[in-house]
Design an enzyme around this catalytic site. Structure first.
Site, mmCIF file in Angstrom:
data_model
loop_
_atom_site.group_PDB
_atom_site.id
_atom_site.type_symbol
_atom_site.label_atom_id
_atom_site.label_comp_id
_atom_site.label_asym_id
_atom_site.label_seq_id
_atom_site.Cartn_x
_atom_site.Cartn_y
_atom_site.Cartn_z
ATOM 1 C CB CYS A 287 -0.964 -0.016 1.187
ATOM 2 S SG CYS A 287 -0.185 0.057 2.820
ATOM 3 C CG HIS A 335 -4.456 -0.168 3.851
ATOM 4 N ND1 HIS A 335 -3.703 -1.074 3.137
ATOM 5 C CD2 HIS A 335 -5.412 0.289 2.983
ATOM 6 C CE1 HIS A 335 -4.180 -1.172 1.906
ATOM 7 N NE2 HIS A 335 -5.210 -0.354 1.789
ATOM 8 C CG HIS A 347 -6.714 0.291 -1.600
ATOM 9 N ND1 HIS A 347 -6.904 -0.373 -0.417
ATOM 10 C CD2 HIS A 347 -7.717 -0.151 -2.423
ATOM 11 C CE1 HIS A 347 -7.963 -1.161 -0.489
ATOM 12 N NE2 HIS A 347 -8.466 -1.046 -1.705
#
Length: 372
Positions: A287, A335, A347
């Site tokens: 990520c 994240h 993402h």
């Protein structure tokens, strides 16, 4: 995946407290075992616990995400330590060569003095266990010529410099060894948590997997509805701001929009590429590796980890998000995605999934920043 909560807007806090990866305790393992047994109930028995299995899998993936950030941090530190060691070793080699040159010059003086009769003072100094103490003897220096004195001083200087650099290199090597050990430890942590998630999923029957997929579809649908409502609120707020200002562009917004579009163009080009923890492209990403690469394409340098990326730029509320902003998730900030507008982001989700667009409301929002 992650348990779903409605987005919340709040100030960003220090990520330090979230950096410690939650351990996979004995109790958790026992819980996993019980859930697996429940998932594989004997024929005729009621099949329960799919929601619990899903929560446990989601939690393991979240823990793996946090461990991945620790791995990224350790790898970054290891790379820095390795570069530092390489530079120091090069410097040690150069200092050693200069020391050897000074020693050869002293040797030539010693040989000349010896040929002229007797044990040379210079030779005696070179053979001494502690040359420094010999340097301090005034009678030696008084008997030397100007060139000899300079040669001795050069030798002394180079000897001190070489010793200092060797000590620095030794210290840096110890630091490198420590960083490499941390890198191995965090790698094992990521692998252990991902293995736990895979094992849970592998024990589900076809029927249970179908039920799990249905739960996932319901979660996505709910997140999409919330994202649409968020997009509606954002559009209404923007219209109101434009009406108040008499213009659709605030000071500096054009410059940011141009950079953001470059970052988004990069992110869009990566859609479909696999998530691989620790990866920064070009064929796979985690990520924070994706957001790093996206903003690098726009000429903006971001740190490697989510914990450091969250500190960069201007903090923004969820209702004030603009395309290009970074949205961070979970209390441990494990994240991140890049906002594209309409309540959605691009993402790199998790192992086994590809880079994709998703509603930002799918996961609990920690906060957001505008990088440039």
């Amino acid at each position: 995946m992650a348990s779903h909560r409605k987005p919340r807007t709040r100030g960003l806090t220090s990520p330090g407290s979230g950096r410690a990866t939650v351990g996979l305790t004995t109790a958790a393992l026992a819980s996993v075992s019980l859930l697996s047994q429940s998932a594989q109930a004997a024929p005729g028995e009621p099949k329960q616990g799919i929601e619990e299995v899903q929560k446990k899998v989601d939690e393991l993936y979240r823990q793996a995400g946090s461990a991945t950030q620790k791995y990224n941090q350790a790898k970054e530190r290891t790379d820095e330590e390795r570069s530092k060691v390489d530079r120091l070793l090069d410097d040690v080699a150069k200092r050693t060569e200069k020391l050897n040159e000074a020693r050869r010059l002293l040797g030539s003086y010693a040989a000349t003095q010896y040929r002229n009769g007797g044990m040379a003072s210079t030779a005696t100094m070179m053979l001494a266990d502690d040359p420094q103490s010999y340097f301090d003897q005034d009678h030696l220096m008084s008997r030397m010529t100007g060139r000899q004195k300079q040669a001795v001083e050069d030798f002394e200087t180079q000897q001190r410099a070489a010793s200092k650099k060797r000590a620095e290199a030794t210290e840096s090597l110890a630091g490198l060894s420590e960083s490499q050990q941390q890198l191995r430890t965090t790698k094992e942590s990521v692998q252990r948590k991902l293995s736990g998630a895979r094992e849970l999923l592998s024990k589900l029957t076809a029927e249970e997997k179908a039920r799990l997929a249905a739960i996932e579809r319901r979660k996505k649908a709910e997140a999409e509805r919330e994202a649409e409502e968020l997009a509606r609120q954002q559009a209404e707020k923007q219209r109101q701001e434009e009406a108040d200002q008499g213009s659709g562009r605030t000071e500096g917004s054009g410059s940011y929009a141009a950079k953001a579009e470059k970052a988004l163009a990069f992110a869009r080009a990566q859609i479909g590429k696999p998530y691989v923890w620790g990866a920064t492209g070009p064929n796979s990403f985690d990520c924070s590796g994706l957001t790093l690469g996206a903003w690098k394409a726009a000429g903006v340098s971001l740190p490697r980890t989510t914990w450091d990326q969250v500190k960069v730029g201007k903090r923004v509320a969820t209702e004030d998000l603009k395309p290009g902003d970074l949205v961070f998730f979970y209390d441990d900030i494990s994240h991140v995605g890049i906002y594209i507008g309409g309540g959605k982001m691009i993402h790199a989700p998790k192992p086994g999934a590809n880079v994709r667009t998703e509603a930002i409301t799918y996961m609990p929002i920690y906060g957001s920043v505008r990088p440039a």
